[in-house]
Design a protein around this motif. Structure first.
Motif, PDB file in Angstrom:
ATOM      1  N   LYS A  45       2.540   1.657  -3.369  1.00 20.93           N
ATOM      2  CA  LYS A  45       1.526   2.073  -4.342  1.00 20.93           C
ATOM      3  C   LYS A  45       1.132   3.535  -4.141  1.00 20.93           C
ATOM      4  CE  LYS A  45      -2.705   0.568  -3.733  1.00 20.93           C
ATOM      5  NZ  LYS A  45      -3.875  -0.352  -3.670  1.00 20.93           N
ATOM      6  N   ASN A  46       0.778   3.885  -2.907  1.00 23.37           N
ATOM      7  CA  ASN A  46       0.178   5.208  -2.679  1.00 23.37           C
ATOM      8  C   ASN A  46       1.188   6.323  -2.426  1.00 23.37           C
ATOM      9  OD1 ASN A  46      -2.435   4.142  -2.949  1.00 23.37           O
ATOM     10  ND2 ASN A  46      -2.397   3.431  -0.835  1.00 23.37           N
TER      11      ASN A  46
ATOM     12  N   GLU B  23       0.845  -1.209   0.000  1.00 23.44           N
ATOM     13  CA  GLU B  23       0.000   0.000   0.000  1.00 23.44           C
ATOM     14  C   GLU B  23       0.878   1.257   0.000  1.00 23.44           C
ATOM     15  OE1 GLU B  23      -3.474   0.179  -0.092  1.00 23.44           O
ATOM     16  OE2 GLU B  23      -3.286  -1.952  -0.550  1.00 23.44           O
TER      17      GLU B  23
ATOM     18  N   PRO C 283       3.346  -0.936  -8.349  1.00 22.19           N
ATOM     19  CA  PRO C 283       1.933  -1.050  -8.736  1.00 22.19           C
ATOM     20  C   PRO C 283       1.786  -0.991 -10.249  1.00 22.19           C
ATOM     21  CG  PRO C 283       2.399   1.180  -7.961  1.00 22.19           C
ATOM     22  CD  PRO C 283       3.675   0.405  -7.821  1.00 22.19           C
ATOM     23  N   SER C 284       0.879  -1.804 -10.773  1.00 17.93           N
ATOM     24  CA  SER C 284       0.646  -1.795 -12.223  1.00 17.93           C
ATOM     25  C   SER C 284      -0.837  -1.945 -12.505  1.00 17.93           C
ATOM     26  CB  SER C 284       1.411  -2.961 -12.870  1.00 17.93           C
ATOM     27  OG  SER C 284       1.038  -3.124 -14.218  1.00 17.93           O
TER      28      SER C 284
ATOM     29  N   CYS D 145      -0.007   3.758 -11.909  1.00 18.15           N
ATOM     30  CA  CYS D 145       0.686   2.619 -12.517  1.00 18.15           C
ATOM     31  C   CYS D 145       2.140   3.033 -12.803  1.00 18.15           C
ATOM     32  CB  CYS D 145      -0.034   2.231 -13.806  1.00 18.15           C
ATOM     33  SG  CYS D 145       0.850   1.038 -14.818  1.00 18.15           S
TER      34      CYS D 145
ATOM     35  N   LEU E  15      -4.880  -1.282  -8.844  1.00 16.63           N
ATOM     36  CA  LEU E  15      -3.478  -1.464  -9.194  1.00 16.63           C
ATOM     37  C   LEU E  15      -2.984  -2.776  -8.591  1.00 16.63           C
ATOM     38  CD1 LEU E  15      -2.202   2.182  -8.693  1.00 16.63           C
ATOM     39  CD2 LEU E  15      -2.385   0.961 -10.860  1.00 16.63           C
TER      40      LEU E  15
END
Ligand SMILES: [Zn+2]
Length: 184
Positions: free
Chosen positions: A46-47, A43, A87-88, A54, A64
């Motif tokens: 990603k964030n 997380e 993340p993708s 992405c 994602l």
């Protein structure tokens, strides 16, 4: 869960389990991204590190997914380690192949995605961001030398062959036992 399970499936699963163990050995603790503190690490990557975008196309997406930069399988032997994870979005999570049908490494994949989206101007900036996450941030991926990379490949391939062979042998063993005892 696969609908149809083959000996190769179990051998590939064994390889991913091995690449997970080696990744955790370098990370120093378990890295089960499905729950708890390890889920929070994804997380955060990603964030915070990638701002909810992405890593390849830069678009914001609700769903994602976890993507291993160095592929987490027998084509690239990437470890399951926070430094190998970005993340993708689902379309970018499908690794592109070259003309010889081999999977591209993440840098060529990134370039291909940028080209497909008419966004080559962003290539160097995104590459820099991914490299900084992988090699400089708090999740630094282990710096494996040639011998270590070779050892991982050799062990993974041996594991693959052994598991596949054991699985193929299992039917033969069943047939022998079946004819020897069951149908006596
Ligand atoms: Zn994308």
């Amino acid at each position: 869960m696969a609908v149809y399970n083959t000996s190769s499936d179990s051998a590939n699963t064994a390889i991913r389990a091995f690449l997970t163990k080696v990744g955790e050995y370098y990370w120093g603790k378990s890295f089960n991204t499905a729950s708890g503190s390890s889920k929070k690490i994804f997380e955060h990557i990603k964030n915070e590190v990638f701002q909810g975008r992405c890593a390849y196309c830069g678009k914001q997406a609700n769903k994602l997914q976890i993507e291993h930069l160095i592929m987490f399988n027998r084509s690239q032997y990437g470890l399951h380690h926070p430094g190998n994870i970005v993340p993708s979005c689902p379309p970018c999570n499908k690794r592109r192949k070259n003309s010889a049908k081999e999977y591209l490494d993440w840098e060529d994949h990134l370039e291909q995605v940028c080209r497909e989206n008419g966004d080559l101007d962003s290539f160097f900036e995104r590459k820099k961001k991914i490299k900084s996450h992988m090699h400089q941030g708090k999740y630094k991926y282990p710096d494996l030398n040639e011998a270590e990379q070779h050892a991982i490949r050799v062990i993974a391939n041996s594991l693959y062959d052994n598991i596949k062979m054991e699985n193929d042998k299992a039917l033969k063993m069943y047939q022998e036992l079946d004819s020897a005892f069951v149908k006596r």
